[in-house]
Design a protein around this motif. Structure first.
Motif: not given
Length: 176
Positions: A85-88, A138-142
């Motif tokens: 959620x934060x990544x998006x 994608x990088x933020x999610x990881x």
């Protein structure tokens, strides 16, 4: 980190063993020994230490983005994962773009993430937001999954061993 996030995305999207082994092999062939070691550590489920809670990351996101809490909660209800959620959301409303942090996976694991986690209060929030700025979703999610200790990839240990066997020329049995 960029390459590891791409690997994570490929592994997460793929259901075939051949494709996963090929993705792992390509990653390991192009990686430094330090990044390959950290990738193994994470992919084999050894990186379970929580550096920052999901609740704290949510707070940091809300304070830094001026999103209403209800919107975050509604998005979370649809996505079901606070790191995603934060990544998006951050990719859409993150305050202030900056130069992307194109550091290696081992630099993220050994320096950047632990340093941000060691801080408190507003200093920690600013350090985390600084890490987030310039990252792709994608990088933020990881990064978020690594911070919360919740990075899980549906890749069996046997597939990782198969990729390493092909890379090294050793038999799979020797690597287990």
């Amino acid at each position: 980190m960029r390459r590891f996030a791409a690997l994570y995305s490929c592994l997460d999207a793929s259901s075939g063993s051949r494709a996963r082994v090929a993705d792992l092999l390509a990653y390991f062939e192009a990686s430094t020994p330090q990044d390959a070691a950290w990738a193994l550590h994470v992919l084999l489920g050894k990186q379970g230490k929580r550096l920052i809670t999901g609740r704290r990351l949510r707070q940091i996101c809300l304070e830094g983005s001026l999103l209403p809490e209800w919107l975050f909660d509604d998005c979370y209800a649809q996505v079901g994962d606070s790191a995603e959620t934060i990544a998006l959301l951050w990719a859409q409303v993150g305050a202030g773009a900056s130069e992307p942090l194109h550091h290696s996976l081992h630099t993220w694991m050994e320096q950047l993430l632990p340093a941000a986690a060691a801080l408190d209060g507003a200093e920690q929030a600013e350090a985390v937001r600084h890490l987030w700025r310039g990252l792709s979703p994608a990088e933020l999610l990881v990064a978020n999954k690594l911070l919360t200790g919740g990075l899980r990839v549906g890749v069996a240990q046997g597939l990782v061993v198969r990729a390493l066997a092909r890379l090294s020329g050793l038999e799979e049995a020797q690597l287990q």
